[in-house]
Motif scaffolding. Structure first.
Motif, short mmCIF file in Angstrom:
data_model
loop_
_atom_site.label_atom_id
_atom_site.label_comp_id
_atom_site.label_asym_id
_atom_site.label_seq_id
_atom_site.Cartn_x
_atom_site.Cartn_y
_atom_site.Cartn_z
N THR A 8 0.84 -1.19 0.00
CA THR A 8 0.00 0.00 0.00
C THR A 8 0.88 1.24 0.00
OG1 THR A 8 -1.87 1.07 1.09
CG2 THR A 8 -0.14 0.17 2.51
N ARG A 9 0.24 2.42 -0.08
CA ARG A 9 0.98 3.68 -0.07
C ARG A 9 1.59 3.95 1.30
NH1 ARG A 9 -3.90 5.10 -2.76
NH2 ARG A 9 -3.60 5.71 -4.94
N ALA A 10 2.77 4.57 1.31
CA ALA A 10 3.43 4.89 2.57
C ALA A 10 2.62 5.89 3.38
CB ALA A 10 4.83 5.44 2.29
N ARG A 11 1.88 6.76 2.71
CA ARG A 11 1.11 7.77 3.43
C ARG A 11 -0.07 7.15 4.19
NH1 ARG A 11 -0.84 10.44 -2.20
NH2 ARG A 11 -2.65 9.12 -2.63
N SER A 12 -0.38 5.89 3.91
CA SER A 12 -1.46 5.21 4.64
C SER A 12 -0.97 4.45 5.86
CB SER A 12 -2.19 4.24 3.70
OG SER A 12 -2.71 4.90 2.56
N ALA A 13 0.34 4.46 6.11
CA ALA A 13 0.91 3.63 7.17
C ALA A 13 0.36 4.01 8.54
CB ALA A 13 2.43 3.74 7.14
N ARG A 14 0.30 5.29 8.85
CA ARG A 14 -0.18 5.69 10.18
C ARG A 14 -1.65 5.32 10.37
NH1 ARG A 14 2.41 11.68 11.55
NH2 ARG A 14 4.60 11.01 11.57
N ARG A 15 -2.44 5.50 9.35
CA ARG A 15 -3.86 5.14 9.46
C ARG A 15 -4.00 3.63 9.69
NH1 ARG A 15 -6.90 3.01 5.82
NH2 ARG A 15 -5.54 3.63 4.10
N ILE A 16 -3.19 2.82 9.01
CA ILE A 16 -3.26 1.37 9.18
C ILE A 16 -2.84 0.97 10.59
CG2 ILE A 16 -2.19 -0.80 8.44
CD1 ILE A 16 -2.16 0.35 5.60
N GLN A 17 -1.80 1.61 11.13
CA GLN A 17 -1.38 1.31 12.50
C GLN A 17 -2.46 1.67 13.51
OE1 GLN A 17 2.27 3.59 12.58
NE2 GLN A 17 3.53 1.74 12.32
N ARG A 18 -3.25 2.68 13.18
CA ARG A 18 -4.27 3.16 14.10
C ARG A 18 -5.57 2.37 13.99
NH1 ARG A 18 -4.02 7.85 12.45
NH2 ARG A 18 -5.80 7.84 11.02
N SER A 19 -5.97 2.02 12.74
CA SER A 19 -7.31 1.41 12.56
C SER A 19 -7.32 0.19 11.64
CB SER A 19 -8.28 2.47 12.02
OG SER A 19 -7.78 3.04 10.81
N GLY A 20 -6.18 -0.30 11.22
CA GLY A 20 -6.15 -1.49 10.38
C GLY A 20 -6.29 -1.17 8.90
N ILE A 21 -6.48 -2.21 8.10
CA ILE A 21 -6.60 -2.08 6.64
C ILE A 21 -8.08 -2.17 6.27
CG2 ILE A 21 -5.85 -2.93 4.40
CD1 ILE A 21 -3.56 -4.36 5.81
N ALA A 22 -8.61 -1.12 5.68
CA ALA A 22 -10.02 -1.09 5.30
C ALA A 22 -10.27 -2.02 4.13
CB ALA A 22 -10.44 0.33 4.95
N ALA A 23 -11.48 -2.56 4.07
CA ALA A 23 -11.89 -3.46 2.97
C ALA A 23 -12.37 -2.61 1.80
CB ALA A 23 -12.97 -4.41 3.45
N ARG A 24 -11.43 -2.13 0.99
CA ARG A 24 -11.76 -1.23 -0.12
C ARG A 24 -11.64 -1.86 -1.49
NH1 ARG A 24 -8.73 4.35 1.94
NH2 ARG A 24 -10.09 4.74 3.73
#
Length: 251
Positions: A8-24
């Motif tokens: 995934t994109r590096a800019r999504s790393a903090r969001r993933i650490q906070r709330s996981g990987i969304a089912a998109r």
């Protein structure tokens, strides 16, 4: 527990650490979920999707390592074939058994929680294949589906590998037009004349009164590639010819 990696994109790393990987992402069956790849002994095969995904995602990509229960329902298969439903452990085993697992993908039909995310790591941005597995050394397909407009290096690749054959010189086409004996042969030449910007539309004036309406229609389309007053005058004559033909039919 089965180990997988999601790119995934590096800019999504903090969001993933906070709330996981969304089912998109959309699955083959229509549901939403997360695409990933089993962790394999080969570094290149584990992160094989990085180079291809960079064609579609701007910026730097990272790898999200995740761990799922062995009995987690997933699907596995090559990206170009229908997947089959298995468990996470079976998916890892199926991919490991393949002689060439390039192009394989696992689809988790749900979101991935923060508890299932093990770590996020940087990866080389040039690892893996691009366009399709085994594409290196092969002539790329320049069609709009394989090389979408605006993608990186598309203009350079299309100059090297044109999608259509280069247009023939006008002199060659005009010589063929003069010897054309049937309406179909005339239409073929007119179609090629309309592929590029042309000059000297007066050379086609004799076709304005051609008895075949398909020839006149093709001539009208071909004249759109011509510049100057003569091309506009011939198109006006064609419109009058069509009006006259329609009037005579109605009478």
């Amino acid at each position: 527990m089965a180990d997988f990696v999601h790119i995934t994109r590096a800019r999504s790393a903090r969001r993933i650490q906070r709330s996981g990987i969304a089912a998109r992402s959309a699955g083959h069956a229509g549901g939403r979920g997360v695409y990933c790849m089993p962790v394999l002994p080969s570094f290149t095969l584990t992160y094989q999707w990085v180079r291809e995904l960079r064609r579609w995602h701007s910026g730097v990509l990272v790898a999200v390592h995740l761990r799922l229960p062995d009995d987690e329902p997933v699907t596995v298969g090559h990206y170009g074939a229908p997947p089959r439903a298995v468990t996470a452990a079976q998916a890892v085993a199926a991919v490991r058994r393949l002689d060439d697992p390039r192009g394989c993908e696992v689809f988790v039909p749900r979101a991935v929680t923060t508890a299932e995310v093990r770590r996020i790591r940087d990866v080389p941005q040039g690892v893996g294949w691009r366009y399709l597995p085994g594409a290196h050394g092969r002539r790329p397909c320049p069609c709009p589906a394989c090389l979408p407009r605006g993608a990186r290096n598309v203009a350079r690749l299309r100059r090297r590998f044109p999608y259509n054959d280069p247009p023939r010189p006008k002199g060659e086409l005009m010589a063929q037009l003069r010897t054309a004996g049937t309406a179909d042969e005339i239409i073929d030449v007119l179609w090629e004349l309309g592929r590029g910007r042309r000059g000297g539309a007066e050379e086609l004036a004799y076709l304005v009164d051609h008895p075949d309406p398909h020839v006149r229609d093709t001539l009208n389309d071909a004249l759109r590639a011509y510049r100057g007053r003569e091309a506009r005058r011939l198109r006006a004559r064609l419109q009058l010819t069509e009006v006259s033909a329609s009037t005579s039919k109605s009478c």
